[in-house]
Design an enzyme around this catalytic site. Structure first.
Site, PDB file in Angstrom:
ATOM      1  N   LYS A   1      41.804  47.538  35.099  1.00  0.00           N
ATOM      2  CA  LYS A   1      42.496  46.896  33.944  1.00  0.00           C
ATOM      3  C   LYS A   1      42.274  45.401  34.058  1.00  0.00           C
ATOM      4  CE  LYS A   1      45.593  44.808  35.708  1.00  0.00           C
ATOM      5  NZ  LYS A   1      45.388  43.568  36.465  1.00  0.00           N
TER       6      LYS A   1
ATOM      7  N   TYR B   1      51.060  45.264  32.538  1.00  0.00           N
ATOM      8  CA  TYR B   1      51.942  46.549  33.272  1.00  0.00           C
ATOM      9  C   TYR B   1      53.215  46.606  32.502  1.00  0.00           C
ATOM     10  CZ  TYR B   1      48.961  46.362  37.404  1.00  0.00           C
ATOM     11  OH  TYR B   1      47.796  46.611  38.385  1.00  0.00           O
TER      12      TYR B   1
HETATM   13  P1  NDP Z   1      38.287  38.847  43.067  1.00  0.00           P
HETATM   14  O1  NDP Z   1      38.006  37.311  42.376  1.00  0.00           O
HETATM   15  O2  NDP Z   1      38.993  38.674  44.216  1.00  0.00           O
HETATM   16  O3  NDP Z   1      36.991  39.623  42.906  1.00  0.00           O
HETATM   17  C1  NDP Z   1      36.121  39.844  41.926  1.00  0.00           C
HETATM   18  C2  NDP Z   1      34.725  40.155  42.490  1.00  0.00           C
HETATM   19  O4  NDP Z   1      33.931  40.079  41.272  1.00  0.00           O
HETATM   20  C3  NDP Z   1      33.855  38.887  43.209  1.00  0.00           C
HETATM   21  O5  NDP Z   1      34.439  38.841  44.516  1.00  0.00           O
HETATM   22  C4  NDP Z   1      32.604  39.089  42.862  1.00  0.00           C
HETATM   23  O6  NDP Z   1      32.138  40.114  43.879  1.00  0.00           O
HETATM   24  C5  NDP Z   1      32.644  39.764  41.531  1.00  0.00           C
HETATM   25  N1  NDP Z   1      31.968  38.794  40.476  1.00  0.00           N
HETATM   26  C6  NDP Z   1      31.036  39.138  39.815  1.00  0.00           C
HETATM   27  N2  NDP Z   1      30.872  38.259  38.934  1.00  0.00           N
HETATM   28  C7  NDP Z   1      31.964  37.132  39.155  1.00  0.00           C
HETATM   29  C8  NDP Z   1      32.337  35.906  38.674  1.00  0.00           C
HETATM   30  N3  NDP Z   1      31.363  35.336  37.511  1.00  0.00           N
HETATM   31  N4  NDP Z   1      33.173  35.052  39.120  1.00  0.00           N
HETATM   32  C9  NDP Z   1      33.932  35.873  39.937  1.00  0.00           C
HETATM   33  N5  NDP Z   1      33.658  36.993  40.730  1.00  0.00           N
HETATM   34  C10 NDP Z   1      32.512  37.600  40.240  1.00  0.00           C
HETATM   35  O7  NDP Z   1      39.247  39.435  41.775  1.00  0.00           O
HETATM   36  P2  NDP Z   1      40.031  40.621  41.833  1.00  0.00           P
HETATM   37  O8  NDP Z   1      39.295  41.702  42.866  1.00  0.00           O
HETATM   38  O9  NDP Z   1      41.531  40.223  42.150  1.00  0.00           O
HETATM   39  O10 NDP Z   1      40.229  41.430  40.247  1.00  0.00           O
HETATM   40  C11 NDP Z   1      38.973  42.160  39.908  1.00  0.00           C
HETATM   41  C12 NDP Z   1      39.576  42.853  38.931  1.00  0.00           C
HETATM   42  O11 NDP Z   1      40.438  43.798  39.308  1.00  0.00           O
HETATM   43  C13 NDP Z   1      40.260  42.258  37.609  1.00  0.00           C
HETATM   44  O12 NDP Z   1      39.867  42.976  36.248  1.00  0.00           O
HETATM   45  C14 NDP Z   1      41.659  42.600  38.023  1.00  0.00           C
HETATM   46  O13 NDP Z   1      42.553  42.448  36.903  1.00  0.00           O
HETATM   47  C15 NDP Z   1      41.727  43.785  38.798  1.00  0.00           C
HETATM   48  N6  NDP Z   1      42.667  44.053  39.519  1.00  0.00           N
HETATM   49  C16 NDP Z   1      43.366  45.008  39.507  1.00  0.00           C
HETATM   50  C17 NDP Z   1      44.503  45.523  40.127  1.00  0.00           C
HETATM   51  C18 NDP Z   1      45.471  46.826  40.308  1.00  0.00           C
HETATM   52  O14 NDP Z   1      46.233  46.848  41.043  1.00  0.00           O
HETATM   53  N7  NDP Z   1      44.957  47.755  39.450  1.00  0.00           N
HETATM   54  C19 NDP Z   1      44.813  44.383  41.504  1.00  0.00           C
HETATM   55  C20 NDP Z   1      44.067  43.029  41.333  1.00  0.00           C
HETATM   56  C21 NDP Z   1      43.120  42.982  40.641  1.00  0.00           C
HETATM   57  P3  NDP Z   1      30.765  39.854  44.441  1.00  0.00           P
HETATM   58  O15 NDP Z   1      30.596  38.770  45.367  1.00  0.00           O
HETATM   59  O16 NDP Z   1      30.473  41.270  45.218  1.00  0.00           O
HETATM   60  O17 NDP Z   1      29.671  40.094  43.388  1.00  0.00           O
END
Ligand code: NDP
Length: 372
Positions: free
Chosen positions: A138, A223
């Site tokens: 989401k 949410y």
């Molecule tokens: P993070 O920043 O921690 O991780 C995102 C990952 O996406 C990065 O580590 C990277 O992984 C990859 N990525 C690819 N392109 C980019 C870019 N241009 N900039 C930054 N990261 C990039 O974010 P979250 O994990 O917190 O959030 C990711 C998604 O999950 C969002 O859509 C958020 O809304 C959702 N979310 C949902 C939750 C829930 O409870 N359902 C809780 C938290 C987040 P790599 O290095 O492997 O390429």
């Protein structure tokens, strides 16, 4: 003879290693958990090995029906770490340039997209074109137009599109939905959803309009939107909204800090909600009917979720949300199970239509009609 309750007990204890309360009974939960426990295992590749991807991967270790078998990442060092930790073969590792090749990999059934919001649209469409089921975090996209295109692409490719709405499988949440459906709260009149936290690092993607598609509403306010719909049990027909901003440096143009919004439902029930990046400890749902109330506080965190009603505390077990979600999603994909609250693309699209309307209402100061 194994009853469905025995089934449920086994599943819950082994999967979450948590004690079950005596006389555990909730039709919705038994229906759900009883039916997701057995069947083929969904072989999943996670795209985006960030903070939430890490949480999902760890939780999936306890899933009965979902297994992490691949990764898609732009960071080779993370890929190495994940390969070692989860025993992932080299042939199941991809980056953002070459992951279309996943179509030739028979060992992966689904890709779970856990990247910044504005990337979901193109990535999910590429996953669909590769013939794999798409699970998307989401918000599903950053506006309804993109959401519709993702649904169309998945339909065309004959793959499922599911959204990571983990609360749709949470026991306290499901119990309140059951009570409301059974009329225990009487006619529903009011919902309040308060969702927020104080956001830190000003350079993170969540504060970039380009990557996040907005601000707190996209991240945490969603949410309250989603909760208003499953708690009230209707689809809203109008929205009003007011935006306030106290820090114009941190929250640039197009990145909302705080929005209050109201939703009107066909029955006459109303929802009053707050989405913010400026206050901590804001995680509360409150539902009021003519004959009773139900409260979740906290309501959407990773848990334990706590619930109470006018009759007392809601006594349900704590679950690891992502573990249950992944089991349920395997069952949806393989068995056609219909969860109590849907997690399909259409569900994600409804929230995006409401987000579009909230932004429009806040900008124009007008009541915006909704047709979901
Ligand atoms: P993070 O920043 O921690 O991780 C995102 C990952 O996406 C990065 O580590 C990277 O992984 C990859 N990525 C690819 N392109 C980019 C870019 N241009 N900039 C930054 N990261 C990039 O974010 P979250 O994990 O917190 O959030 C990711 C998604 O999950 C969002 O859509 C958020 O809304 C959702 N979310 C949902 C939750 C829930 O409870 N359902 C809780 C938290 C987040 P790599 O290095 O492997 O390429």
């Amino acid at each position: 003879m194994n009853t469905r309750r025995d089934f449920l007990r086994k599943f819950t204890v082994s999967a979450f290693a948590i004690p079950l309360i005596p006389n555990y009974s909730s039709t919705a939960l038994e229906e759900l958990y009883g039916s997701i426990n057995e069947g083929p295992v969904l072989r999943v590749a996670i795209m985006g090995l960030g903070s939430y991807g890490t949480r999902v991967a760890e939780a999936m270790q306890s899933s009965k029906r979902a297994k992490l078998v691949g990764v898609i990442s732009g960071t080779p060092s993370k890929v190495k770490d994940w390969q070692a930790k989860y025993n992932i073969p080299e042939k199941n590792c991809y980056n953002y340039e070459n992951f279309d090749r996943i179509k030739d990999n028979p060992d992966i059934d689904a890709v779970y997209v856990i990247t910044p919001n504005s990337l979901h649209h193109d990535q999910v469409i590429r996953v669909a074109k590769a013939g794999k089921h798409a699970i998307c975090e989401k918000p599903m996209a950053i506006n309804a137009k993109e959401g519709q295109e993702m649904i169309d692409a998945c339909k065309q490719a004959n793959v499922k599109l599911l959204v990571g709405y983990r609360m749709h499988f949470e026991p306290h949440t499901l119990e309140i939905i059951r009570m409301r459906k059974d009329g225990e709260l009487g006619k529903i009149m009011f919902f309040q959803g308060l969702c927020g936290f104080r956001i830190g690092d000003p350079t993170q993607w969540r504060l970039s309009k380009e990557l996040a598609g907005g601000g707190s509403m996209m991240d945490i306010g969603i949410y309250a939107i989603n909760g208003a719909r499953y708690m009230v049990g209707e689809e809203p027909i109008w929205v009003t909204a007011q935006e306030t901003k106290t820090d114009h440096v941190k929250f640039k143009e197009g990145v909302d800090e705080t929005i209050q919004f109201q939703l009107g439902f066909p029955s006459g029930a109303v929802a009053s909600c707050l989405s913010t990046y400026s206050m901590n400890y804001l995680d509360r749902f409150f539902l009021n009917g003519e004959r009773g109330f139900a409260e979740l506080n906290p309501s959407t965190g990773y848990g334990p979720i706590k619930g109470r009603t006018n009759k007392g505390e809601i006594d349900k077990p704590h679950t690891v949300h992502q573990t249950v979600q992944m089991d349920a999603m395997a069952s949806i994909i393989f068995d056609g199970t219909e969860p109590v609250v849907p997690v399909n693309g259409e569900e994600g699209l409804k929230d995006l239509k409401i987000i579009d309307a909230i932004y429009l209402a806040a900008k124009t100061n007008q009541k915006v009609p909704l047709k979901l």
